[in-house]
Design a protein around this motif. Sequence first.
Motif, mmCIF file in Angstrom:
data_model
loop_
_atom_site.group_PDB
_atom_site.id
_atom_site.type_symbol
_atom_site.label_atom_id
_atom_site.label_comp_id
_atom_site.label_asym_id
_atom_site.label_seq_id
_atom_site.Cartn_x
_atom_site.Cartn_y
_atom_site.Cartn_z
ATOM 1 N N ASP A 33 0.830 -1.210 0.000
ATOM 2 C CA ASP A 33 0.000 0.000 0.000
ATOM 3 C C ASP A 33 0.860 1.254 0.000
ATOM 4 O OD1 ASP A 33 -2.146 -1.687 0.067
ATOM 5 O OD2 ASP A 33 -2.785 -1.176 2.104
ATOM 6 N N ASP A 34 1.973 1.206 0.717
ATOM 7 C CA ASP A 34 2.872 2.357 0.734
ATOM 8 C C ASP A 34 3.626 2.487 -0.583
ATOM 9 O OD1 ASP A 34 2.667 3.869 3.198
ATOM 10 O OD2 ASP A 34 3.305 2.043 4.206
ATOM 11 N N LEU A 35 3.987 1.364 -1.201
ATOM 12 C CA LEU A 35 4.645 1.468 -2.496
ATOM 13 C C LEU A 35 3.717 2.146 -3.501
ATOM 14 C CD1 LEU A 35 6.923 1.028 -4.440
ATOM 15 C CD2 LEU A 35 6.154 -1.343 -4.744
ATOM 16 N N ILE A 36 2.455 1.806 -3.463
ATOM 17 C CA ILE A 36 1.485 2.463 -4.340
ATOM 18 C C ILE A 36 1.443 3.958 -4.049
ATOM 19 C CG2 ILE A 36 -0.992 2.684 -4.824
ATOM 20 C CD1 ILE A 36 -1.109 -0.418 -4.389
ATOM 21 N N GLY A 37 1.423 4.320 -2.765
ATOM 22 C CA GLY A 37 1.432 5.729 -2.391
ATOM 23 C C GLY A 37 2.684 6.446 -2.848
ATOM 24 N N VAL A 38 3.819 5.773 -2.754
ATOM 25 C CA VAL A 38 5.094 6.364 -3.182
ATOM 26 C C VAL A 38 5.093 6.582 -4.698
ATOM 27 C CG1 VAL A 38 7.555 5.911 -3.426
ATOM 28 C CG2 VAL A 38 6.438 5.495 -1.244
ATOM 29 N N ILE A 39 4.579 5.619 -5.449
ATOM 30 C CA ILE A 39 4.514 5.766 -6.910
ATOM 31 C C ILE A 39 3.637 6.960 -7.273
ATOM 32 C CG2 ILE A 39 3.679 4.704 -9.042
ATOM 33 C CD1 ILE A 39 4.479 1.969 -7.779
ATOM 34 N N LEU A 40 2.502 7.098 -6.612
ATOM 35 C CA LEU A 40 1.631 8.239 -6.887
ATOM 36 C C LEU A 40 2.339 9.558 -6.571
ATOM 37 C CD1 LEU A 40 -1.728 6.841 -5.445
ATOM 38 C CD2 LEU A 40 -1.167 7.191 -7.857
ATOM 39 N N ALA A 41 3.078 9.580 -5.466
ATOM 40 C CA ALA A 41 3.826 10.788 -5.103
ATOM 41 C C ALA A 41 4.903 11.093 -6.134
ATOM 42 C CB ALA A 41 4.439 10.629 -3.709
ATOM 43 N N ALA A 42 5.563 10.042 -6.642
ATOM 44 C CA ALA A 42 6.600 10.236 -7.655
ATOM 45 C C ALA A 42 6.007 10.750 -8.964
ATOM 46 C CB ALA A 42 7.350 8.930 -7.890
ATOM 47 N N LEU A 43 4.834 10.253 -9.330
ATOM 48 C CA LEU A 43 4.168 10.728 -10.541
ATOM 49 C C LEU A 43 3.829 12.213 -10.433
ATOM 50 C CD1 LEU A 43 1.780 7.727 -11.267
ATOM 51 C CD2 LEU A 43 3.635 8.507 -12.756
ATOM 52 N N GLU A 44 3.402 12.612 -9.265
ATOM 53 C CA GLU A 44 2.943 13.989 -9.085
ATOM 54 C C GLU A 44 4.079 14.965 -8.779
ATOM 55 O OE1 GLU A 44 0.076 13.555 -5.997
ATOM 56 O OE2 GLU A 44 -1.377 12.496 -7.263
ATOM 57 N N LYS A 45 5.083 14.507 -8.015
ATOM 58 C CA LYS A 45 6.085 15.444 -7.505
ATOM 59 C C LYS A 45 7.538 15.066 -7.795
ATOM 60 C CE LYS A 45 3.157 16.155 -3.399
ATOM 61 N NZ LYS A 45 3.138 16.031 -1.915
ATOM 62 N N GLY A 46 7.775 13.858 -8.283
ATOM 63 C CA GLY A 46 9.150 13.394 -8.469
ATOM 64 C C GLY A 46 9.918 14.237 -9.478
ATOM 65 N N ALA A 47 11.176 14.501 -9.192
ATOM 66 C CA ALA A 47 12.024 15.306 -10.070
ATOM 67 C C ALA A 47 12.626 14.434 -11.160
ATOM 68 C CB ALA A 47 13.130 15.970 -9.263
ATOM 69 N N ALA A 48 12.567 14.889 -12.392
ATOM 70 C CA ALA A 48 13.156 14.142 -13.510
ATOM 71 C C ALA A 48 14.642 13.931 -13.270
ATOM 72 C CB ALA A 48 12.926 14.894 -14.811
#
Length: 295
Positions: free
Chosen positions: A196-211
Motif C-alpha cells: 500500500d505504501d509502495l502504491i502511495g510512493v509511486i503516486l507521489a513520484a508521478l505527481e512530484k518526483g524530479a526528472a
Amino acid sequence: MRVLIVGCGYVGLPLGADLVRQGHPVWGMRRSAKLNAELEAAGIQPIIADVAKRETLARVTPSFDWVVNLVSSAGGGVAEYREVYLQGTRNLLEWLAGVPLKKYVYTSSTGVYGQNDGSLVTEASPTEPASETGRILVETEKLVFDATKQSGFPAVVLRVAGIYGPGRGHLFQQFLKGEARMAGDGRRIMNMIHVDDLIGVILAALEKGAAGAAYNAVDDEPVLEIDFLRWLSETQKKPRPPSVPENERPERKGRGTNKKVSNFKLTDELGYRFKFPNFRAGYTPAIDQQRKIGG
C-alpha cells in the motif's frame, strides 16, 4: 492523465484501480491475457505486449501522459534480468521516444546497493553490487538516467525494498507454515515496504518526483532478521525458527548485502508519509486476520 502501467500485477493492479478512482484513464500492459478480467473489473484497459519483444510493442501506438514501469523477472536469474529489465527498458525507451510524456516512473531495487557493513545508505551512496543481477539493475538505471540527461526524458527511479502485503512476504509466509529458518545468526538487516505504501510512493513520484532523480522506496525502520522473527514468535506465541547456515537459505532476498536503507529523501522532497512506517504496523493486520481464521 492517460496512464500506462507496464507489468500490471501485484502492485500495478491496485495502483491502476486507485488511479481509475481518481478519474484517470488507465491501461495495463501484461505479457498474457491471464488477468484481463481482473483488470477490466478495476476499470483498467488491458494491453497484451512483452517489453522484451519490441515487435509486440510496435503493435501499440503510445499515447500516454504517465508511464509506470513495474516489470518483474518473477524470481528469474541473470538471463531473465537482462531480458526483462535491461532489454525491456531499452525497448520501452525507444518505443516512447518522441512521446510528450509528463512522467515516467521506473521501479528499480535497493539491490543496486552492495554495502555489506551495516551502514546507512542514501541515494548518493555508491551503487556497486557484487551480484550480476544487481549490476544489471545498475546498468538499467543508467539507461533511464542517460535518457533524462540526453533528451529531457521525465524519468524518476524508485529503488524499492522488499515488498510485503496480503499474500506476499516470503519469510512471514514461511513462518505461518512453520517452515521459516533464520539465516546464520540473524544479524542481517532487512529493508521492507508495504504494498500500500509502495502504491502511495509511486503516486507521489508521478505527481512530484524530479526528472532524473532516484528515491529509496523503503519504510522508516530497517530491522534485523532475528528481531523480526522474535517479534513474530512473541505475537504468534510460537517458537522462534531455528537457525541454519547462510548458504542453506539460497532464496534469501538481498543475500550478500547488509545495509540500512534511508528514506529521508523520499519523505523530505516528496513529503510522503507512510501508512505502515514499520513491519509491526504492516504485519499486524495480517496477524489479526490469521487469528480470526484460527491460524
